[in-house]
Scaffold this motif. Structure first.
Motif, mmCIF file in Angstrom:
data_model
loop_
_atom_site.group_PDB
_atom_site.id
_atom_site.type_symbol
_atom_site.label_atom_id
_atom_site.label_comp_id
_atom_site.label_asym_id
_atom_site.label_seq_id
_atom_site.Cartn_x
_atom_site.Cartn_y
_atom_site.Cartn_z
ATOM 1 N N PRO A 231 68.500 23.975 31.198
ATOM 2 C CA PRO A 231 69.703 24.764 30.933
ATOM 3 C C PRO A 231 70.393 25.275 32.193
ATOM 4 C CG PRO A 231 67.725 25.901 30.194
ATOM 5 C CD PRO A 231 67.327 24.504 30.504
ATOM 6 N N GLY A 232 69.602 25.639 33.191
ATOM 7 C CA GLY A 232 70.218 26.156 34.414
ATOM 8 C C GLY A 232 71.114 25.122 35.059
ATOM 9 N N LEU A 233 70.634 23.883 35.080
ATOM 10 C CA LEU A 233 71.416 22.805 35.680
ATOM 11 C C LEU A 233 72.674 22.541 34.862
ATOM 12 C CD1 LEU A 233 70.733 21.428 38.194
ATOM 13 C CD2 LEU A 233 69.721 19.546 36.925
ATOM 14 N N LEU A 234 72.520 22.610 33.533
ATOM 15 C CA LEU A 234 73.678 22.447 32.657
ATOM 16 C C LEU A 234 74.724 23.499 32.984
ATOM 17 C CD1 LEU A 234 72.519 21.725 29.023
ATOM 18 C CD2 LEU A 234 74.093 20.437 30.417
ATOM 19 N N CYS A 235 74.240 24.720 33.203
ATOM 20 C CA CYS A 235 75.132 25.822 33.520
ATOM 21 C C CYS A 235 75.902 25.515 34.799
ATOM 22 C CB CYS A 235 74.289 27.086 33.668
ATOM 23 S SG CYS A 235 75.218 28.511 34.152
ATOM 24 N N ARG B 180 70.150 25.720 23.380
ATOM 25 C CA ARG B 180 68.974 26.541 23.081
ATOM 26 C C ARG B 180 67.725 26.020 23.740
ATOM 27 N NH1 ARG B 180 70.427 26.861 16.841
ATOM 28 N NH2 ARG B 180 72.602 26.910 17.417
ATOM 29 N N HIS B 181 67.215 24.955 23.208
ATOM 30 C CA HIS B 181 65.946 24.445 23.729
ATOM 31 C C HIS B 181 66.279 23.431 24.802
ATOM 32 C CE1 HIS B 181 65.709 25.610 19.565
ATOM 33 N NE2 HIS B 181 66.452 24.564 19.304
ATOM 34 N N VAL C 43 71.352 27.849 38.649
ATOM 35 C CA VAL C 43 70.318 27.100 39.363
ATOM 36 C C VAL C 43 69.144 28.011 39.672
ATOM 37 C CG1 VAL C 43 69.830 25.744 41.411
ATOM 38 C CG2 VAL C 43 72.058 25.606 40.317
ATOM 39 N N ALA C 44 69.446 29.282 39.980
ATOM 40 C CA ALA C 44 68.379 30.223 40.333
ATOM 41 C C ALA C 44 67.413 30.422 39.168
ATOM 42 C CB ALA C 44 68.990 31.549 40.768
ATOM 43 N N CYS C 45 67.976 30.531 37.939
ATOM 44 C CA CYS C 45 67.058 30.670 36.800
ATOM 45 C C CYS C 45 67.102 29.385 35.978
ATOM 46 C CB CYS C 45 67.385 31.899 35.955
ATOM 47 S SG CYS C 45 69.131 32.186 35.722
ATOM 48 N N LEU C 46 66.488 28.379 36.551
ATOM 49 C CA LEU C 46 66.665 27.020 36.059
ATOM 50 C C LEU C 46 66.228 26.843 34.618
ATOM 51 C CD1 LEU C 46 67.754 24.482 37.258
ATOM 52 C CD2 LEU C 46 65.460 23.863 37.983
ATOM 53 N N ARG C 47 65.061 27.366 34.261
ATOM 54 C CA ARG C 47 64.523 27.068 32.940
ATOM 55 C C ARG C 47 64.461 28.277 32.029
ATOM 56 N NH1 ARG C 47 63.081 21.957 32.645
ATOM 57 N NH2 ARG C 47 62.782 20.908 34.642
ATOM 58 N N ARG C 48 65.097 29.364 32.423
ATOM 59 C CA ARG C 48 65.081 30.528 31.538
ATOM 60 C C ARG C 48 66.241 30.423 30.565
ATOM 61 N NH1 ARG C 48 64.437 35.026 36.007
ATOM 62 N NH2 ARG C 48 62.676 34.098 37.096
ATOM 63 N N THR C 49 65.952 29.772 29.458
ATOM 64 C CA THR C 49 67.010 29.457 28.506
ATOM 65 C C THR C 49 67.739 30.709 28.038
ATOM 66 O OG1 THR C 49 65.535 27.743 27.734
ATOM 67 C CG2 THR C 49 67.495 28.155 26.406
ATOM 68 N N TRP C 50 66.953 31.750 27.763
ATOM 69 C CA TRP C 50 67.561 32.945 27.198
ATOM 70 C C TRP C 50 68.573 33.543 28.160
ATOM 71 C CZ3 TRP C 50 68.341 38.069 28.057
ATOM 72 C CH2 TRP C 50 68.754 38.818 26.933
ATOM 73 N N LEU C 51 68.165 33.646 29.432
ATOM 74 C CA LEU C 51 69.030 34.263 30.437
ATOM 75 C C LEU C 51 70.326 33.470 30.584
ATOM 76 C CD1 LEU C 51 68.454 36.777 32.056
ATOM 77 C CD2 LEU C 51 67.943 35.313 34.011
ATOM 78 N N VAL C 52 70.159 32.155 30.668
ATOM 79 C CA VAL C 52 71.327 31.305 30.886
ATOM 80 C C VAL C 52 72.279 31.394 29.702
ATOM 81 C CG1 VAL C 52 72.097 28.919 31.091
ATOM 82 C CG2 VAL C 52 70.155 29.718 32.419
ATOM 83 N N SER C 53 71.723 31.275 28.482
ATOM 84 C CA SER C 53 72.632 31.159 27.333
ATOM 85 C C SER C 53 73.179 32.518 26.910
ATOM 86 C CB SER C 53 71.902 30.489 26.172
ATOM 87 O OG SER C 53 70.886 31.325 25.719
ATOM 88 N N ARG C 54 72.369 33.581 27.039
ATOM 89 C CA ARG C 54 72.858 34.854 26.542
ATOM 90 C C ARG C 54 73.639 35.639 27.581
ATOM 91 N NH1 ARG C 54 70.547 34.393 21.420
ATOM 92 N NH2 ARG C 54 71.543 32.391 21.439
ATOM 93 N N VAL D 246 77.010 21.393 13.045
ATOM 94 C CA VAL D 246 76.417 20.538 12.012
ATOM 95 C C VAL D 246 75.242 19.762 12.574
ATOM 96 C CG1 VAL D 246 76.846 18.544 10.553
ATOM 97 C CG2 VAL D 246 78.525 20.359 10.676
ATOM 98 N N LEU D 247 75.442 19.259 13.777
ATOM 99 C CA LEU D 247 74.395 18.471 14.428
ATOM 100 C C LEU D 247 73.148 19.315 14.639
ATOM 101 C CD1 LEU D 247 74.131 15.660 15.587
ATOM 102 C CD2 LEU D 247 74.889 16.535 17.766
ATOM 103 N N HIS D 248 73.353 20.565 15.067
ATOM 104 C CA HIS D 248 72.215 21.446 15.287
ATOM 105 C C HIS D 248 71.515 21.785 13.989
ATOM 106 C CE1 HIS D 248 71.017 23.191 19.098
ATOM 107 N NE2 HIS D 248 72.116 22.633 19.550
ATOM 108 N N ALA D 249 72.325 21.985 12.939
ATOM 109 C CA ALA D 249 71.730 22.424 11.685
ATOM 110 C C ALA D 249 71.000 21.284 10.987
ATOM 111 C CB ALA D 249 72.806 22.982 10.771
ATOM 112 N N THR D 250 71.478 20.055 11.167
ATOM 113 C CA THR D 250 70.915 18.955 10.395
ATOM 114 C C THR D 250 70.279 17.876 11.253
ATOM 115 O OG1 THR D 250 72.960 17.710 10.491
ATOM 116 C CG2 THR D 250 72.737 19.246 8.675
ATOM 117 N N GLY D 251 70.606 17.850 12.521
ATOM 118 C CA GLY D 251 70.116 16.787 13.381
ATOM 119 C C GLY D 251 70.701 15.432 13.023
ATOM 120 N N GLU D 252 71.851 15.415 12.425
ATOM 121 C CA GLU D 252 72.395 14.162 11.898
ATOM 122 C C GLU D 252 73.851 14.030 12.298
ATOM 123 O OE1 GLU D 252 72.029 10.936 10.927
ATOM 124 O OE2 GLU D 252 70.287 11.911 10.004
#
Lengths: 310, 219, 665
Positions: free
Chosen positions: C109-113, C102-103, C21-32, C359-365
């Motif tokens: 992403p922070g909320l997802l976390c 990712r995006h 929650v503290a780093c709500l929109r810093r995708t890189w920090l949250v995911s990595r 697969v979904l990420h790679a193709t969007g399908e």
């Protein structure tokens, strides 16, 4: 150990001969001049010599699949008691695992057919899987009836028990024998279900599945098909006519068991050729009905066993 | 030898059940008649074995009567009927064979459960066969219901009678001779009458499809 | 001691979620950073749980919650087993999720976390709970956090709807569980599990509690007819979340059922077993038949989860049946099969769901009809998924086969039940289980073949990229566990032994260990045995020998050419069998299962469109009538609504009067 090695060797050598025997008898019964009994060996030799033409779109899965199928069938022939019931490999896989081996081989050959992505190949894969999902439980139920009678799922001890006890008539085995025959015909692409000699693409099942294979890959698959038929015939012989197998690992007992096996296989081959001659191939949509009958017969066999206690 | 023979009664019972299942899943009329003949032959064999095992010699006579009536006479009659009616190669459309067989399995389970307490009372050599006989009876009944043509229906009726006969022979060591003779002649007469009916139906509707009989009802 | 460390781990997750929650929109920090840290904690948690499995039960009392109502926690063999599953599968999923989110799409992403780690923590606490209070609070937290995760893309109306359906059924289930605990405490007013265990309930009240538990936990697990949320919610959620829900969360329902039926209830009745057997069988058959006709890859997997849950119910039902008749050995065998399948399914289904995510990420399908040939561009995902589908089809030598094998074994040795009717039912059920297992193979061949094999059905699929490194690690971990427990089942059965010892007082480990670690023989080696390692060895040896021999005696020449296909000249990717084509035989054979809507174009159509929709009878027979009744009731009640304040005050006033009169009496 000797019995085990001998068994696999005998299977590898005799399986194409069984194929040739059936083909010859079918030709005789249909008033044709028969090919030589050794024709399957010649075909295999020829195919091994040819270079393998592989589709551009093929992935490694396609090239591994024939070897895997061959390995699976060799294992199946190793655990079915054909000559002796004293098999060191028997604890590795019991009756349920045997069905699993066949399923594994089927899944890989279906995946390999889908790998190329041609219309006939994928159609063959779908049809093969359709036959598989109905035949597999039916085979399992057939084996279950035998294991309920002998209180064991290990193939070696099933056959050992059936062969060594006093002669008893099991009505449940009658039903499972009928079911087994139907499954055998379907699983080995025999006439009422599929025609092994067909050249009409739309009616093909197994041939469509292996359409893209050539050269040594095709040879391996053909050999595996022969091994599968051999294994099935031996399962039938072992479950329903379990006499004449060597109980111990003695060489003379094994030598005695070999002619018995050959006689059983020869008889089974004639019966198969006869069935293929008097029947016509079914429409594909009749096949589920045919196999459902086999499945239900096998279930009835189980029920009869539970009820009659025999 | 004795043991083997008494086991063979179970085997015959199983064969009867298999034949009935084959009948309900068979489309061609000719094959159904063949199966009926096989059923009759099995019946004869089992009757002889029961007669031998229990030492009741009148069962031999009833086996002979069965042989003459059900294995020779009735099949010949039926063959002639279908020849004359020209339905020898008729194919009947059935409702979904697997479904029929599933119902069949339910019936088998039901029949066995029903026969279990009765079989416990019976002292006969083949107690387990009562359930099978009952199952055959119910399955033949179902065959009569599920068929649309007249000939298979008649065969269903005959096979019902066969299973009753088997129940009598195997579970209670046979009925009195006079009863059996009476039934045999009844069946024969029934077949003749039904044959006449079939010709009549055929003449009236140009088909043996008994659904046409629905037209006869008054509105 | 172990319990304390577990609580520290759970606290670690909560800390991570707060950091998220503290780093709500810093995708890189949250995911990595945050997600991998959570994954490591999950791994630590799994190790702790495994060590707890082999030690004595521990209890703890936390001074959280309401005054006078402390949190009772207990770590025994059953909970340790399920915690190990949550931790083990959760670790792989978290690592994958680190590469996946990712995006920012929908929820930041922070909320997802936050939601993700609260979800993990609440699942662990559900399993640790030792009183109804903690259990229910955590159960609801679990439902809510997963609801928010499902509706990550809440801008899409269909996803909102799916989430709503999920929440609705989860609450119906929760009410049933609450009532079940109410029955179990038997008017003592004390809601600790220890107290429930001590109650001697009559067979009527026991049955009531059991039925409520089946309803409540069945709703969470997706048992018929409460399964409708599964095929909606799973595709809607992001893939790691679907994996977590399908692989792990469904197992908490199984845990709850085992806890109530074997631990809290002191007597078991035979008809409970039959009930579960039948429910499970119908569910499994339904699930597998429906998964065969799906054209959406995640829906297909969701239906396959329904099938697996059905099989678990069958196994548990069988165990209950044997327990009721005092046949402890067989009961243990069936229970072992169930617990083995819990582990196997947790890993292979998570693996497959994550694979669809890649697969979904790679193709969007998500539509199978637009995929194909992805094995070329995504070899990692494809080969790892191949492990998953082989296990899921129940093929030797992978994990799915072992549980199927154990289950069939327990069917085989059943003759001898005192009731002849049940005796007869057993072979029929075994046949149905065999059919379901074989159908699962069909489904999985379709799934893998249509997505990864053949030619690409769309041009842009060629540019699909393989999964990122973190994703690969996550997938690899799950696949590795699937393979390892398939090849060394004896060690897992050793662990399961602790659980069955606690639940039914008997374990298979003694007999299994007597035959060595190589061969799995639950009863004795003459009666049944299976050795995956030897199996694999022989097949492998056959393959190697075949290759060597062919090379030695003949040659290894190969030539590449266009596909043959019987010399058919024009071959396009669109001529391959589609997902619908693959489903067609099933649609035909099992036609009564479906409600089919078909639009077939006329031959003169210039732009022919073929549409086929197969839907679920339950929706029409069960849910829509209920909805209609509710709507009608709502119309009647709506008459109360007049819009005048005075009238509303009058209602309140009248209610007050009535209540006063009631109290007076």
């Amino acid at each position: 150990m000797i019995s085990q090695l001998l068994e696999i060797l005998v299977a590898l050598i005799l399986a194409p001969l069984l194929m040739g025997w059936i083909n010859a008898w079918r030709a005789w019964l249909q008033n044709k001049s028969a090919p030589s009994l050794l024709q399957p060996y010649r075909t295999l030799h020829k195919l091994f010599h040819k270079e393998s033409v592989v589709a551009e779109t093929a992935m490694p899965l396609f090239r591994i699949a024939p070897y895997l199928v061959f390995g699976c069938m060799a294992l199946a022939c190793g655990i079915v008691p054909t000559l002796s019931t004293d098999l060191p490999m028997a604890p590795a896989a019991d009756a349920i695992a045997l069905v699993g081996v066949f399923a594994l081989a089927r899944v890989f050959s279906a995946l390999a057919a889908m790998d190329i992505g041609t219309s006939f190949g994928t159609m063959g894969a779908r049809r093969e899987m359709m036959i598989g999902f109905l035949a597999e439980p039916a085979l399992l139920m057939v084996l279950f009836t035998a294991s309920l009678i002998t209180r064991s799922t290990s193939l070696a001890s099933i056959v050992h028990t059936l062969a060594s006890q006093k002669f008893v008539i099991y009505p449940s085995l009658l039903f499972s024998g009928a079911a087994f025959l139907l499954v055998l015909l379907a699983e080995n692409a025999r006439v009422p279900v599929d025609n092994p000699t067909t050249h009409l693409e739309l009616t093909m099942i197994h041939e469509a599945l292996i359409l893209e294979y050539s050269g040594r890959h095709l040879a391996l698959i053909e050999w595996a098909v022969a091994l599968k038929l051999f294994a099935y015939t031996c399962i039938g012989a072992a479950l329903f006519f379990p006499w004449g197998l060597a109980q111990a690992n003695a060489p003379e007992a094994l030598l005695l068991a070999l002619p018995v096996l050959v006689v059983k296989l020869a008889a089974a081959g004639v019966v198969l050729a006869m069935i293929e001659t008097v029947n016509a191939k079914m429409r594909i949509f009749r096949v589920p009905e045919f196999l459902a009958t086999a499945f239900l017969l096998a279930v009835i066999a189980l029920l009869v066993h539970v009820l009659l206690g025999a | 030898m004795h043991l083997l023979l008494s086991q063979s009664i179970n085997l015959f019972a199983a064969m009867l059940l298999i034949v009935v299942f084959a009948m309900i899943s068979q489309r061609r009329i000719l094959r159904v008649i063949h199966l009926f003949t096989v059923q009759g032959a099995t019946l004869v064999a089992s009757t002889i074995v029961v007669g031998y095992l229990t030492g009741q010699h009148h069962l031999y006579y009833s086996a002979a009567v069965t042989l003459i009536v059900k294995v020779i006479l009735i099949p010949v009659l039926l063959h002639r009927v279908i020849d004359r009616l020209n339905v020898r190669w008729d194919v009947e459309t059935l409702i979904n064979i697997p479904t029929t067989m599933l119902i069949g399995i339910v019936l088998v389970v039901f029949a066995f459960n029903l026969a279990l307490p009765i079989a416990k009372l019976s002292l006969s050599i083949a107690r387990g066969t009562l359930g099978i006989a009952l199952a055959c009876f119910l399955l033949s009944f179902m065959m009569m219901i599920s068929r649309a043509k007249a000939v298979p229906q008649v065969i269903g009726f005959l096979s019902m009678e066969n299973s009753l006969f088997f129940a009598a022979a195997a579970a209670t060591n046979g009925m009195p001779m006079i009863v059996e003779l009476g039934i045999a002649f009844d069946v024969l007469a029934g077949i003749l009458i039904l044959g006449v009916f079939m010709f009549q139906i055929r003449e009236q509707f140009d088909s043996l499809d008994i659904r046409h009989l629905e037209k006869l009802k008054e509105d | 001691m172990i319990l304390d460390w577990m609580l520290v781990t759970i606290a670690g997750w909560l800390l991570i979620s707060l950091l998220g929650v503290a780093c709500l929109r810093r995708t890189w920090l949250v995911s990595r950073l945050l997600f991998p840290a959570g994954g490591l904690l999950a791994l630590v948690f799994a190790v702790l749980a495994v060590s707890a499995l082999f030690s004595t039960p521990e209890v703890a009392e936390l001074a959280l919650g309401l005054p006078g109502l402390p949190f009772h926690l207990r770590l025994d063999a059953l909970s340790a087993f399920f915690l190990a599953v949550i931790g083990g599968a959760g670790a792989g999923i978290s690592i994958f999720a680190a590469g996946y989110f990712r995006h920012g799409e929908g929820t930041p992403p922070g909320l997802l976390c936050l939601e993700y780690h609260v979800f993990l923590a609440s699942m662990c606490l559900v399993v640790l709970a030792d009183d109804a209070y903690v259990f229910m609070v955590m159960w609801e937290t679990m439902a809510l956090s997963s609801f928010f995760l499902v509706t990550t893309n809440h801008r899409v109306p269909s996803i909102r709807q799916a989430g709503y359906l999920y929440l609705l059924i989860a609450h119906i289930g929760a009410i049933a569980i609450l009532l079940c605990f109410g029955v179990l405490q038997a008017n003592t007013g004390l809601y600790t599990f220890a107290n429930m265990r001590a109650q001697e309930l009559s067979s009527f009240w026991s049955s009531c509690a059991f039925l409520l538990a089946v309803l409540g936990f069945g709703a969470k697990a997706g048992i018929l007819p409460l399964h409708v949320w599964l095929p909606e919610a799973h595709p809607a959620a992001p893939s790691p979340v679907s994996a977590l829900m399908s692989g792990v969360m469904l197992k908490t329902a199984i845990y709850g059922l085992l806890r109530v039926a074997f631990d809290l209830l002191q007597l078991q009745l035979s008809w409970w077993g039959i009930l579960m057997l039948c429910l499970g069988l119908v569910t499994a058959l339904f699930g597998v038949v429906f998964s065969a006709v799906q054209a959406d890859m995640k829906r297909l997997l969701a239906y396959s989860s329904i099938e697996n849950i059905g099989l678990l119910f069958v196994a548990i039902g069988l165990a209950l049946l044997f327990k009721a008749y005092g046949m402890i050995g067989l009961s243990t065998l069936a229970l072992t099969a169930a617990l083995f399948h819990v582990v196997a399914h947790a890993f292979f289904k998570s693996l497959l769901f994550l694979g669809t995510g890649s697969v979904l990420h790679a193709t969007g399908e998500r539509n199978l009809g637009k995929l194909g040939g992805l094995m070329r561009s995504m070899p990692w995902v494809a080969w790892l998924c191949l492990v998953g589908i082989l296990a899921s089809s129940g093929l030797p030598p992978l994990s799915g086969f072992v549980s199927e094998w154990l289950l069939l074994q327990s069917f085989l040795f059943t003759t001898g039940l005192p009731d002849p009717f049940f005796n007869m039912l057993v072979p029929v059920v075994a046949a149905a289980v065999a059919l379901i297992a074989a159908l699962a193979g069909y489904v999985m061949v379709k799934f893998f073949g249509v997505i990864f094999l053949g030619q690409s059905r769309e041009k842009r699929l060629v540019e699909a990229h393989d999964a990122s490194l973190l994703e690969r690690i996550g997938l690899f971990w799950l696949a590795a566990v699937t393979v390892l427990i398939g090849i060394f089942p004896v060690y897992l059965i050793d662990a399961i032994d602790q659980v069955t010892q606690a639940l039914v007082g008997y374990g298979l480990a003694v007999t299994v260990r007597a035959n060595g670690w190589l061969v799995l023989a639950p009863i004795s080696i003459e009666r049944a045995s299976y050795s995956p390692l030897i199996f694999l060895g022989i097949v492998g040896l056959g393959v190697v020998l075949a290759i060597v021999m062919v090379r030695l005696f003949y040659h290894g020449r190969i030539r590449r050419a266009a596909p043959w296909d019987c010399g058919f000249p024009a071959q396009t990717a669109r001529m391959q069998d589609t997902a619908e084509g693959f489903g067609q035989p099933i649609l035909q054979i099992f036609s009564p299962f479906f409600r089919v809507k078909r639009e077939v174009p006329s031959p003169f159509d210039a732009h022919p469109q073929y549409r086929l929709e197969s839907s679920d009878h339950f929706w029409y027979w069960f849910y829509l009538p209920i909805a209609r009744v509710v709507e009608r009731l709502a119309i009647i009640i709506a008459k109360l609504q007049q819009g005048r304040i005075a009238l509303y005050l009058l209602y309140s006033f009248l209610t007050l009067i009535v209540l006063l009169v009631v109290i007076k009496r």
